[in-house]
Design a protein around this motif. Structure first.
Motif, PDB file in Angstrom:
ATOM      1  N   UNK A   1       0.388  -1.641   0.050  1.00 23.07           N
ATOM      2  CA  UNK A   1      -0.046  -0.327   0.304  1.00 23.07           C
ATOM      3  C   UNK A   1       0.920   1.788   0.127  1.00 23.07           C
ATOM      4  N   UNK A   2       0.116   2.486  -0.118  1.00 25.30           N
ATOM      5  CA  UNK A   2       0.785   3.617  -0.040  1.00 25.30           C
ATOM      6  C   UNK A   2       1.594   4.199   0.835  1.00 25.30           C
ATOM      7  N   UNK A   3       2.326   5.240   1.470  1.00 29.74           N
ATOM      8  CA  UNK A   3       2.158   5.612   2.749  1.00 29.74           C
ATOM      9  C   UNK A   3       0.144   6.399   3.103  1.00 29.74           C
ATOM     10  N   UNK A   4       0.090   5.873   3.484  1.00 26.04           N
ATOM     11  CA  UNK A   4      -1.938   6.066   4.090  1.00 26.04           C
ATOM     12  C   UNK A   4      -2.022   7.244   5.162  1.00 26.04           C
ATOM     13  N   UNK A   5      -1.157   6.794   6.572  1.00 31.31           N
ATOM     14  CA  UNK A   5      -1.172   7.255   7.963  1.00 31.31           C
ATOM     15  C   UNK A   5      -0.708   8.753   7.522  1.00 31.31           C
ATOM     16  N   UNK A   6       0.997   9.533   7.331  1.00 28.60           N
ATOM     17  CA  UNK A   6       1.405  10.463   6.944  1.00 28.60           C
ATOM     18  C   UNK A   6       0.656  11.547   6.182  1.00 28.60           C
ATOM     19  N   UNK A   7      -0.034  10.948   4.839  1.00 31.68           N
ATOM     20  CA  UNK A   7      -0.775  11.325   3.476  1.00 31.68           C
ATOM     21  C   UNK A   7      -2.333  12.370   3.992  1.00 31.68           C
ATOM     22  N   UNK A   8      -2.596  12.019   5.296  1.00 28.26           N
ATOM     23  CA  UNK A   8      -3.690  12.055   5.322  1.00 28.26           C
ATOM     24  C   UNK A   8      -3.697  12.813   6.560  1.00 28.26           C
ATOM     25  N   UNK A   9      -2.469  12.632   7.530  1.00 30.94           N
ATOM     26  CA  UNK A   9      -2.615  14.042   8.625  1.00 30.94           C
ATOM     27  C   UNK A   9      -1.495  15.107   7.789  1.00 30.94           C
ATOM     28  N   UNK A  10      -1.041  15.110   7.174  1.00 30.59           N
ATOM     29  CA  UNK A  10      -0.588  16.203   6.805  1.00 30.59           C
ATOM     30  C   UNK A  10      -1.262  17.311   5.883  1.00 30.59           C
ATOM     31  N   UNK A  11      -1.993  16.192   5.296  1.00 31.63           N
ATOM     32  CA  UNK A  11      -3.430  17.380   4.160  1.00 31.63           C
ATOM     33  C   UNK A  11      -4.898  16.851   4.745  1.00 31.63           C
ATOM     34  N   UNK A  12      -4.439  16.868   5.953  1.00 34.96           N
ATOM     35  CA  UNK A  12      -6.406  17.210   7.166  1.00 34.96           C
ATOM     36  C   UNK A  12      -6.760  18.141   6.468  1.00 34.96           C
ATOM     37  N   UNK A  13      -8.129  18.296   7.541  1.00 38.90           N
ATOM     38  CA  UNK A  13      -8.816  19.162   7.433  1.00 38.90           C
ATOM     39  C   UNK A  13      -8.756  20.406   8.215  1.00 38.90           C
ATOM     40  N   UNK A  14      -7.340  20.383   8.564  1.00 43.29           N
ATOM     41  CA  UNK A  14      -7.773  21.757   9.397  1.00 43.29           C
ATOM     42  C   UNK A  14      -6.288  22.479   8.799  1.00 43.29           C
ATOM     43  N   UNK A  15      -6.294  22.323   7.772  1.00 44.67           N
ATOM     44  CA  UNK A  15      -5.649  23.067   6.814  1.00 44.67           C
ATOM     45  C   UNK A  15      -6.225  24.550   6.425  1.00 44.67           C
ATOM     46  N   UNK A  16      -5.625  25.659   6.963  1.00 46.51           N
ATOM     47  CA  UNK A  16      -6.236  26.663   6.799  1.00 46.51           C
ATOM     48  C   UNK A  16      -6.723  27.303   5.195  1.00 46.51           C
ATOM     49  N   UNK A  17      -5.778  27.049   4.322  1.00 43.60           N
ATOM     50  CA  UNK A  17      -5.802  27.109   2.585  1.00 43.60           C
ATOM     51  C   UNK A  17      -7.063  26.340   2.513  1.00 43.60           C
TER      52      UNK A  17
END
Length: 82
Positions: free
Chosen positions: A46-62
Motif C-alpha cells: 500500500x501507499x503511505x496512507x497515515x502520513x498523507x492523510x494527517x499532513x493534508x487533513x481537514x485542519x488546513x487553513x488554506x
C-alpha cells in the motif's frame, strides 16, 4: 490518534480487512507511530496512507473558498424602477 481512528482511516483508504487487523495488532504491540505504520503498509503493497492523510487533513487553513458577499434583496418589483 486512537486505534479506532486508525482503523477508520485504513478502511476509508481501501485497505483489506486482513491487512487492517494486522496493522492494528502491530499498533497495539508497538504503539501508534505514523512512520512505522506507513512502513508496514509499504511492506504490504500500500501507499503511505497515515502520513498523507494527517499532513493534508481537514485542519488546513488554506481552503478554496473566497470571500462571499451577500446580495441584498430588493423590496420592490422591477416595474417600480422604470
Amino acid at each position: 490518534m486512537t486505534l479506532k481512528d486508525l482503523e477508520f482511516m485504513l478502511e476509508l483508504n481501501g485497505v483489506m480487512r486482513k491487512d487492517i487487523d494486522s496493522i492494528l495488532d502491530f499498533s497495539r504491540k508497538n504503539g501508534i507511530n505514523q512512520e512505522e505504520i506507513d512502513d508496514e503498509l509499504n511492506k504490504m503493497g500500500y501507499e503511505r496512507i497515515v502520513e498523507n492523510e494527517l499532513d493534508g487533513g481537514w485542519d488546513d487553513d488554506e481552503d478554496d473558498y473566497g470571500h462571499v458577499e451577500k446580495i441584498k434583496s430588493r423590496g420592490k418589483f422591477s416595474e417600480d424602477y422604470d
